[in-house]
Design a protein around this motif. Structure first.
Motif, PDB file in Angstrom:
ATOM      1  N   PRO A 171       7.017  94.467  36.942  1.00 25.52           N
ATOM      2  CA  PRO A 171       8.016  95.525  37.166  1.00 25.52           C
ATOM      3  C   PRO A 171       9.104  95.087  38.138  1.00 25.52           C
ATOM      4  O   PRO A 171       8.822  94.744  39.288  1.00 25.52           O
ATOM      5  N   CYS A 172      10.332  95.092  37.653  1.00 22.34           N
ATOM      6  CA  CYS A 172      11.480  94.677  38.474  1.00 22.34           C
ATOM      7  C   CYS A 172      12.362  95.889  38.744  1.00 22.34           C
ATOM      8  O   CYS A 172      13.203  96.246  37.915  1.00 22.34           O
ATOM      9  N   HIS A 173      12.154  96.521  39.877  1.00 22.27           N
ATOM     10  CA  HIS A 173      12.939  97.691  40.245  1.00 22.27           C
ATOM     11  C   HIS A 173      13.979  97.376  41.313  1.00 22.27           C
ATOM     12  O   HIS A 173      14.838  98.204  41.612  1.00 22.27           O
ATOM     13  N   HIS A 174      13.886  96.177  41.885  1.00 25.65           N
ATOM     14  CA  HIS A 174      14.839  95.733  42.904  1.00 25.65           C
ATOM     15  C   HIS A 174      15.087  94.237  42.725  1.00 25.65           C
ATOM     16  O   HIS A 174      14.271  93.531  42.124  1.00 25.65           O
ATOM     17  N   GLY A 175      16.187  93.770  43.271  1.00 22.41           N
ATOM     18  CA  GLY A 175      16.451  92.341  43.223  1.00 22.41           C
ATOM     19  C   GLY A 175      15.347  91.546  43.901  1.00 22.41           C
ATOM     20  O   GLY A 175      14.995  90.435  43.449  1.00 22.41           O
ATOM     21  N   ALA A 176      14.791  92.093  44.952  1.00 22.02           N
ATOM     22  CA  ALA A 176      13.707  91.418  45.662  1.00 22.02           C
ATOM     23  C   ALA A 176      12.494  91.214  44.762  1.00 22.02           C
ATOM     24  O   ALA A 176      11.765  90.215  44.898  1.00 22.02           O
ATOM     25  N   ASP A 177      12.259  92.133  43.829  1.00 23.86           N
ATOM     26  CA  ASP A 177      11.144  91.982  42.888  1.00 23.86           C
ATOM     27  C   ASP A 177      11.358  90.771  41.994  1.00 23.86           C
ATOM     28  O   ASP A 177      10.416  90.020  41.694  1.00 23.86           O
ATOM     29  N   VAL A 178      12.594  90.590  41.553  1.00 23.13           N
ATOM     30  CA  VAL A 178      12.923  89.456  40.693  1.00 23.13           C
ATOM     31  C   VAL A 178      12.622  88.145  41.419  1.00 23.13           C
ATOM     32  O   VAL A 178      11.958  87.243  40.876  1.00 23.13           O
ATOM     33  N   LEU A 179      13.094  88.028  42.646  1.00 20.39           N
ATOM     34  CA  LEU A 179      12.841  86.825  43.443  1.00 20.39           C
ATOM     35  C   LEU A 179      11.341  86.607  43.638  1.00 20.39           C
ATOM     36  O   LEU A 179      10.838  85.486  43.496  1.00 20.39           O
ATOM     37  N   LYS A 180      10.626  87.667  43.955  1.00 16.31           N
ATOM     38  CA  LYS A 180       9.191  87.573  44.221  1.00 16.31           C
ATOM     39  C   LYS A 180       8.440  87.040  43.015  1.00 16.31           C
ATOM     40  O   LYS A 180       7.646  86.094  43.137  1.00 16.31           O
ATOM     41  N   TYR A 181       8.681  87.619  41.845  1.00 13.08           N
ATOM     42  CA  TYR A 181       7.946  87.219  40.652  1.00 13.08           C
ATOM     43  C   TYR A 181       8.328  85.815  40.198  1.00 13.08           C
ATOM     44  O   TYR A 181       7.471  85.047  39.740  1.00 13.08           O
ATOM     45  N   CYS A 182       9.603  85.475  40.295  1.00  8.67           N
ATOM     46  CA  CYS A 182      10.029  84.136  39.875  1.00  8.67           C
ATOM     47  C   CYS A 182       9.398  83.061  40.763  1.00  8.67           C
ATOM     48  O   CYS A 182       8.963  82.008  40.269  1.00  8.67           O
ATOM     49  N   GLU A 183       9.341  83.328  42.051  1.00  5.48           N
ATOM     50  CA  GLU A 183       8.740  82.372  42.975  1.00  5.48           C
ATOM     51  C   GLU A 183       7.225  82.311  42.801  1.00  5.48           C
ATOM     52  O   GLU A 183       6.627  81.224  42.773  1.00  5.48           O
ATOM     53  N   LYS A 184       6.582  83.454  42.639  1.00  3.25           N
ATOM     54  CA  LYS A 184       5.126  83.503  42.580  1.00  3.25           C
ATOM     55  C   LYS A 184       4.577  82.918  41.287  1.00  3.25           C
ATOM     56  O   LYS A 184       3.533  82.228  41.288  1.00  3.25           O
ATOM     57  N   PHE A 185       5.275  83.175  40.165  1.00  2.07           N
ATOM     58  CA  PHE A 185       4.731  82.770  38.869  1.00  2.07           C
ATOM     59  C   PHE A 185       5.498  81.612  38.235  1.00  2.07           C
ATOM     60  O   PHE A 185       5.243  81.250  37.089  1.00  2.07           O
ATOM     61  N   GLY A 186       6.433  81.036  38.974  1.00  2.00           N
ATOM     62  CA  GLY A 186       7.081  79.811  38.523  1.00  2.00           C
ATOM     63  C   GLY A 186       8.128  79.958  37.445  1.00  2.00           C
ATOM     64  O   GLY A 186       8.412  79.003  36.726  1.00  2.00           O
ATOM     65  N   PHE A 187       8.734  81.139  37.323  1.00  2.00           N
ATOM     66  CA  PHE A 187       9.832  81.294  36.372  1.00  2.00           C
ATOM     67  C   PHE A 187      11.052  80.542  36.906  1.00  2.00           C
ATOM     68  O   PHE A 187      11.554  80.847  37.991  1.00  2.00           O
TER      69      PHE A 187
END
Length: 472
Positions: A171-187
């Protein structure tokens, strides 16, 4: 918080306004469905619709009344023959009859069954409307609707209606979510993450197919716009300019269809002035189509529908990044940025002024362009932030309530700002940015709350009153 598909933000629409045309049209369609669920269309004696606030004050210029009548008639704005709209509306008015849901002929007197109430606003949202059905047995069904931007509608009971609630994997509800998931899961790319999330609605191949369909619709709309001369409807006597610019830039070159035209654009002389003029031409073409009830791509609204097409067309005509994959990734990222603004601020000019429309579309386009030009996730978010930062406070003040002045030209400015924002972001270190996308979205919302209603699509301030236009 509800997840939103990118194709709810970027989608096929009809001019001239997403909130004032598509929203009321969707509301009328929803009311027909409600009647069918509660009783039946055949049992209806009369139907009434009353528009309030911004919908009423700029309703004629935006075709709100037309949308209400055609929506109640069961017409679909995605498929209706746009050249027949005037004829269909004239028939309803002249005969004082409406074919409700395409199923039952009922009396319908314009000004009695359809009212634009300019003296009152509903509390829930400036774009309010109330539908009322009177049945043969004397009972009634009443429902309020609110057009909340981008063609989305709501009721006081439900923030969005007739949609299944979807939760994405990330779930990407904020820009910070995008950064978090990309960093955590290697996108590695922003669009890689969105591809996965969109699987909550459809397979990846269907996502690609929808994005490429939208690209074809964008080219069709621009092509239509650059091949039409004349004056736009509404009484402002605004002349179409895209066709003249197109003709001047192509000189004596001849084309027979949109693919031949597009190739001529690709092969055109590439210098700064010419490219700048082409970008303006693309945006003007779309918004001139929008102003004349043409079929366009809503992104995220109709008033801002020229920005993303202009920037995407620029990328395909004048950069090396011209593959179908680039087109898909551009649209996925642009759409996702639009969802962040919708969830945390607004994409309705009646709520936030034009910063909520051209500003948001510019941020979306900047992000999409940065994605395909090789930007990392931080740079994509930075580009969106830069584009919006320089639209903060932009008012919505359409002259005569028409989506023409200053709306059409504002799309050209939004496109150029998007390209500039992308170029700046690509040469910047996003870890050193002092303002985040989430902070600028919050600032935009606070600005919207502080903005006078005179500058929120009411035609009661700014250019709308500074320019004296005699009634026609």
């Amino acid at each position: 918080m509800e997840s939103i598909s990118v194709f709810e933000i970027i989608k096929v629409g009809i001019g001239p306004s997403s909130s004032h045309t598509m929203g009321p049209w969707n509301a009328a369609t929803s009311f027909i469905s409600l009647i069918a669920r509660e009783k039946s269309v055949q049992s209806v004696k009369e139907v009434f619709v009353e528009f309030f606030g911004s919908l009423a004050k700029t309703g004629i210029g935006h075709g709100t009344d037309i949308a209400g009548m055609l929506g109640l008639s069961g017409e679909n704005f995605k498929t209706i023959n746009t050249s027949k709209i005037d004829e269909k509306v004239a028939k309803i008015k002249d005969e004082q009859l409406l074919n409700l849901g395409g199923q039952k002929i009922i009396p319908f007197i314009y000004g009695h069954h359809l009212i634009l109430n300019m003296e009152k606003s509903l509390d829930f949202h400036p774009n309010g409307m109330i539908f009322r059905a009177v049945f043969e047995d004397g009972t009634e069904l009443v429902q309020d609707y609110y057009s909340v931007g981008g063609g989305f509608i709501a009721t006081q009971e439900k923030n969005s209606i007739e949609k299944d609630c979807v939760r994405t994997l990330y779930p990407c509800h904020h820009g910070a979510d995008v950064l978090k998931y990309c960093e955590k899961f290697g996108f590695k790319k922003f669009s890689d993450l969105i591809f996965v999330n969109e699987e909550s609605w459809r397979p990846q191949e269907e996502t690609r197919k929808e994005a490429l369909y939208i690209w074809q619709q964008i080219k069709e709309c621009i092509y239509n716009g650059v091949n039409k001369e004349g004056v736009l409807p509404g009484g402002l006597n605004v002349s179409r300019r895209a066709a003249g610019i197109n003709r001047k830039l192509l000189g004596e070159k001849v084309y027979k269809n949109k693919e031949e035209w597009f190739q001529l654009v690709v092969d055109a002389e590439e210098n700064f002035t010419n490219i700048n003029k082409w970008i303006a031409c693309f945006a003007l073409a779309v918004n001139e189509e929008n102003a004349s009830f043409g079929r366009i791509i809503t992104a995220p609204t109709n008033g801002a529908s020229g920005v993303i097409p202009a920037v995407l067309m620029y990328s395909q005509a004048f950069t090396p990044f011209t593959s179908e994959d680039d087109i898909v990734r551009f649209l996925l990222v642009a759409g996702e940025i639009g969802t962040l603004f919708k969830k945390n601020a607004t994409i309705s000019a009646a709520m936030g002024g034009c910063q909520a429309e051209v500003g948001v579309s510019s941020a979306m386009a900047a992000a999409g362009l940065t994605e395909i030009l090789g930007g990392n996730v931080g740079q994509v978010l930075m580009a969106a932030e830069i584009a919006m930062e320089h639209h903060l406070g932009l008012t919505c003040d359409p002259i005569k309530g028409l989506v023409q002045i200053p709306c059409i030209e504002r799309n050209t400015m939004g496109a150029i700002k998007a390209i500039t924002a992308a170029n700046i972001a690509l040469e910047s270190d996003p870890t050193k940015a002092r303002v985040s996308l989430d902070e600028v979205i919050q600032t935009m919302w606070e600005t919207a709350l502080s903005m006078s209603d005179r500058f929120k699509e009411t035609s009661e301030g700014g250019l709308a009153i500074a320019v004296n236009v005699p009634e026609c």
